[in-house]
Scaffold this motif. Structure first.
Motif, PDB file in Angstrom:
ATOM      1  N   ASN A 129     -11.490 -22.109  15.014  1.00  0.00           N
ATOM      2  CA  ASN A 129     -11.964 -23.075  14.017  1.00  0.00           C
ATOM      3  C   ASN A 129     -12.400 -24.393  14.657  1.00  0.00           C
ATOM      4  N   MET A 130     -11.978 -24.633  15.885  1.00  0.00           N
ATOM      5  CA  MET A 130     -12.344 -25.875  16.561  1.00  0.00           C
ATOM      6  C   MET A 130     -13.822 -25.890  16.947  1.00  0.00           C
ATOM      7  N   LYS A 131     -14.406 -24.695  17.119  1.00  0.00           N
ATOM      8  CA  LYS A 131     -15.792 -24.635  17.574  1.00  0.00           C
ATOM      9  C   LYS A 131     -16.678 -23.783  16.670  1.00  0.00           C
ATOM     10  N   TRP A 132     -16.138 -22.660  16.185  1.00  0.00           N
ATOM     11  CA  TRP A 132     -16.930 -21.740  15.370  1.00  0.00           C
ATOM     12  C   TRP A 132     -16.249 -21.533  14.018  1.00  0.00           C
ATOM     13  N   THR A 133     -16.142 -20.309  13.580  1.00  0.00           N
ATOM     14  CA  THR A 133     -15.458 -20.007  12.323  1.00  0.00           C
ATOM     15  C   THR A 133     -14.149 -19.289  12.630  1.00  0.00           C
ATOM     16  N   PRO A 134     -13.077 -19.579  11.879  1.00  0.00           N
ATOM     17  CA  PRO A 134     -11.782 -18.970  12.180  1.00  0.00           C
ATOM     18  C   PRO A 134     -11.776 -17.476  11.893  1.00  0.00           C
ATOM     19  N   VAL A 135     -10.821 -16.789  12.490  1.00  0.00           N
ATOM     20  CA  VAL A 135     -10.616 -15.379  12.159  1.00  0.00           C
ATOM     21  C   VAL A 135     -10.301 -15.281  10.668  1.00  0.00           C
ATOM     22  N   ALA A 136     -10.872 -14.292   9.999  1.00  0.00           N
ATOM     23  CA  ALA A 136     -10.673 -14.124   8.553  1.00  0.00           C
ATOM     24  C   ALA A 136      -9.311 -13.491   8.290  1.00  0.00           C
ATOM     25  N   ILE A 137      -8.272 -14.277   8.479  1.00  0.00           N
ATOM     26  CA  ILE A 137      -6.894 -13.769   8.376  1.00  0.00           C
ATOM     27  C   ILE A 137      -6.613 -13.219   6.982  1.00  0.00           C
ATOM     28  N   GLY A 138      -7.052 -13.939   5.955  1.00  0.00           N
ATOM     29  CA  GLY A 138      -6.824 -13.486   4.584  1.00  0.00           C
ATOM     30  C   GLY A 138      -7.513 -12.168   4.294  1.00  0.00           C
ATOM     31  N   ARG A 139      -8.760 -12.027   4.745  1.00  0.00           N
ATOM     32  CA  ARG A 139      -9.502 -10.783   4.535  1.00  0.00           C
ATOM     33  C   ARG A 139      -8.798  -9.617   5.240  1.00  0.00           C
ATOM     34  N   LEU A 140      -8.289  -9.874   6.451  1.00  0.00           N
ATOM     35  CA  LEU A 140      -7.596  -8.831   7.198  1.00  0.00           C
ATOM     36  C   LEU A 140      -6.253  -8.470   6.560  1.00  0.00           C
ATOM     37  N   GLU A 141      -5.579  -9.461   5.998  1.00  0.00           N
ATOM     38  CA  GLU A 141      -4.324  -9.188   5.282  1.00  0.00           C
ATOM     39  C   GLU A 141      -4.592  -8.275   4.088  1.00  0.00           C
ATOM     40  N   ARG A 142      -5.644  -8.589   3.352  1.00  0.00           N
ATOM     41  CA  ARG A 142      -6.003  -7.762   2.203  1.00  0.00           C
ATOM     42  C   ARG A 142      -6.347  -6.343   2.654  1.00  0.00           C
ATOM     43  N   PHE A 143      -7.103  -6.227   3.751  1.00  0.00           N
ATOM     44  CA  PHE A 143      -7.463  -4.906   4.274  1.00  0.00           C
ATOM     45  C   PHE A 143      -6.215  -4.103   4.618  1.00  0.00           C
ATOM     46  N   ALA A 144      -5.282  -4.736   5.334  1.00  0.00           N
ATOM     47  CA  ALA A 144      -4.057  -4.034   5.718  1.00  0.00           C
ATOM     48  C   ALA A 144      -3.287  -3.575   4.488  1.00  0.00           C
ATOM     49  N   ALA A 145      -3.205  -4.445   3.482  1.00  0.00           N
ATOM     50  CA  ALA A 145      -2.482  -4.099   2.252  1.00  0.00           C
ATOM     51  C   ALA A 145      -3.109  -2.895   1.565  1.00  0.00           C
ATOM     52  N   GLU A 146      -4.438  -2.791   1.629  1.00  0.00           N
ATOM     53  CA  GLU A 146      -5.130  -1.667   1.000  1.00  0.00           C
ATOM     54  C   GLU A 146      -4.856  -0.356   1.734  1.00  0.00           C
ATOM     55  N   HIS A 147      -4.435  -0.455   3.004  1.00  0.00           N
ATOM     56  CA  HIS A 147      -4.174   0.744   3.794  1.00  0.00           C
ATOM     57  C   HIS A 147      -2.680   1.020   3.960  1.00  0.00           C
ATOM     58  N   GLU A 148      -1.885   0.351   3.154  1.00  0.00           N
ATOM     59  CA  GLU A 148      -0.448   0.615   3.190  1.00  0.00           C
ATOM     60  C   GLU A 148      -0.186   2.055   2.759  1.00  0.00           C
ATOM     61  N   LYS A 149       0.741   2.703   3.414  1.00  0.00           N
ATOM     62  CA  LYS A 149       1.065   4.079   3.074  1.00  0.00           C
ATOM     63  C   LYS A 149       1.708   4.126   1.696  1.00  0.00           C
ATOM     64  N   GLN A 150       1.032   4.789   0.761  1.00  0.00           N
ATOM     65  CA  GLN A 150       1.522   4.846  -0.605  1.00  0.00           C
ATOM     66  C   GLN A 150       2.671   5.862  -0.720  1.00  0.00           C
ATOM     67  N   GLY A 151       3.636   5.523  -1.549  1.00  0.00           N
ATOM     68  CA  GLY A 151       4.745   6.438  -1.785  1.00  0.00           C
ATOM     69  C   GLY A 151       5.858   6.334  -0.761  1.00  0.00           C
ATOM     70  N   GLU A 152       5.653   5.503   0.263  1.00  0.00           N
ATOM     71  CA  GLU A 152       6.692   5.334   1.291  1.00  0.00           C
ATOM     72  C   GLU A 152       7.815   4.469   0.715  1.00  0.00           C
ATOM     73  N   LYS A 153       9.005   5.030   0.605  1.00  0.00           N
ATOM     74  CA  LYS A 153      10.114   4.311  -0.006  1.00  0.00           C
ATOM     75  C   LYS A 153      10.746   3.347   0.987  1.00  0.00           C
ATOM     76  N   PRO A 154      10.919   2.090   0.578  1.00  0.00           N
ATOM     77  CA  PRO A 154      11.559   1.125   1.486  1.00  0.00           C
ATOM     78  C   PRO A 154      13.033   1.439   1.659  1.00  0.00           C
ATOM     79  N   VAL A 155      13.556   1.010   2.789  1.00  0.00           N
ATOM     80  CA  VAL A 155      14.981   1.199   3.052  1.00  0.00           C
ATOM     81  C   VAL A 155      15.760   0.145   2.273  1.00  0.00           C
ATOM     82  N   ILE A 156      16.644   0.593   1.403  1.00  0.00           N
ATOM     83  CA  ILE A 156      17.422  -0.323   0.568  1.00  0.00           C
ATOM     84  C   ILE A 156      18.859  -0.352   1.090  1.00  0.00           C
TER      85      ILE A 156
END
Length: 464
Positions: A110-137
């Motif tokens: 961001n000091m020279k160009w445009t920052p990494v699109a961290i938010g866009r990448l977070e959204r992408f990762a969330a869309e590829h979360e393994k569905q149905g995987e039960k968390p450890v409780i």
């Protein structure tokens, strides 16, 4: 020896968006999600800093460098798990958090160009979360915590405490969970099925959500303290603020809170399939310059109205996210800047027929660096509208304070808390998010809730 890959780090990659001429006719999401190819290319822009400043800009402390590395390696599900180590609501935060003023602001690029699109990448990762995987409780530790409100603060506190082994019950006043995520943010910015999916994840941690529970009416905090070891208040800031000008009681004047709730939660955007009582407006004035004002203006535009956005300062002073301002302009919202309402004008039947405004000018910056808007005498004009939406802020609902003896508030009506533990003036009662700070961001509410959850754990253990 293979040639070294050449990476263009100057400009970020943006996902495809709906054309403005089409999106004003629907409530579908405006911005799309990265394709895998786009995500890989954007992730490669990351410099892999030894001391990643971006993490310091994240209110919940996500290991940003690690999850971006995992995307870069094609390990999309691993990236989602890394994010969820710190954030239970990544698909939401990737869409609505102001990354440009937090993690992305501190990105070295961001000091020279445009920052990494961290938010866009977070959204992408969330869309590829393994569905149905039960968390450890973890096994129940024998302790119970009540959480008031199922918005971002409540969901976060509940999820964190459940992961520590507590039995958590959320008390939600409305008939659908999600708080402001459900009733306050339009479908085109945050789809309801995304919110429902994130709520379901929190429930999968063992959290119980009881709907239609108005704390202070159906149950009190004092009654909760008899059954639970601690209480967390994450009830948000749902009490609208009005300007106090003549005519605000006319028919056709809404708070942004009411307007968006009718559209989002009561599905007025699916009219006539859902016959929610909301005025079918022709010309709408939205007063304010924040994200809520943009949401209200863009919603009214999609419902067929010509929309004026009235704001007393200039565009540079607008608190709304830059992306939302750009989208609003693209969609035909007419900005009336350096303009302030003086009264709402009504007809003989008590309905809005116009809004009187006065031109403003900005003074020289004061000691705080902010330029104050002052009216220009004799510059009053009337804009013909049939609906006025006031979007100048909200404050916490006073019901909890009125029904809980000894629960103190601060100067703006928020709950008074200890700055380190987030405990209120009542023993065993904690609070975080908009109920404390007033209307703020989703991620800041989540950050406070995470800290409060840890403080609740410390408090309960110290009393064992």
């Amino acid at each position: 020896m293979p040639d070294k890959e050449i990476i263009d780090r100057r400009n970020r990659i943006e996902p495809k968006e709906q054309d403005p001429s089409e999106r004003v006719k629907n409530f579908d999401e405006v911005a799309g999600t990265y394709t895998p190819e786009q995500a890989l290319a954007e992730a490669k822009r990351c410099l892999k800093c030894k001391t990643p400043m971006c993490i310091e800009g994240c209110p919940v402390g996500i290991d940003i460098r690690k999850f971006i590395d995992e995307i870069k390696e094609g390990k999309f599900e691993d990236a989602a798990r890394t994010i969820k180590d710190k954030n239970n609501l990544p698909a939401i935060c990737g869409r609505v958090c102001p990354q440009e003023s937090q993690c992305e602001k501190l990105c070295i690029l961001n000091m020279k160009w445009t920052p990494v699109a961290i938010g866009r990448l977070e959204r992408f990762a969330a869309e590829h979360e393994k569905q149905g995987e039960k968390p450890v409780i973890p096994e129940w530790n024998g302790k119970k915590v009540a959480v008031i409100g199922s918005g971002p603060a409540g969901l976060t506190a509940a999820g964190e405490l459940a992961k520590m082994g507590y039995k958590v019950v959320i008390f939600e006043a409305l008939h659908t969970a999600g708080g402001v995520l459900t009733y306050g943010i339009p479908e085109f910015r945050l789809p309801k099925d995304i919110v429902a999916r994130e709520v379901d994840y929190v429930k999968s941690l063992g959290v119980e959500i009881r709907l239609n529970q108005i704390v202070g009416k159906t149950i009190t905090i004092d009654e909760m303290l008899k059954e639970y070891d601690a209480v967390f208040i994450g009830s948000g800031a749902g009490l609208p603020t009005f300007m106090g000008i003549p005519g605000e009681n006319l028919c056709g004047v809404y708070s942004a809170n009411e307007y968006l709730t009718r559209v989002n939660l009561m599905k007025a955007y699916q009219f006539p399939e859902h016959d929610t009582p909301i005025k079918q407006s022709q010309k709408v004035a939205v007063v304010g310059g924040g994200n809520v004002a943009m949401d209200a203006a863009r919603t009214a535009r999609r419902l067929g109205a010509h929309v004026y956005l009235i704001y007393r300062r200039g565009e540079e002073e607008m608190p709304a996210r830059r992306e939302e301002v750009i989208h609003a302009r693209e969609e035909g919202i007419e900005f009336r800047l350096l303009t302030n309402p003086t009264k709402v004008v009504g007809d003989e039947k008590g309905w809005v027929k116009g809004i009187e405004v006065i031109t403003m000018e900005l003074t020289e910056p004061d000691a705080s660096g902010r330029r104050k808007p002052v009216p220009v005498k004799g510059s009053e004009t009337v804009i013909d509208v049939d609906t006025v939406i006031i979007a100048i802020g909200t404050s916490p609902n006073p019901l909890l304070v009125k029904t809980t003896p000894g629960l103190k508030t601060n100067g703006h009506g928020g709950l008074e808390v200890d700055g380190y533990s987030f405990m209120t003036s009542r023993e065993g009662v904690f609070a975080g998010g908009d109920a404390v700070s007033g209307s703020a961001t989703v991620i800041s509410a989540m950050g406070q809730a995470k800290e409060a959850a840890q403080a609740i754990d410390d408090y309960i253990k110290s009393n064992e």
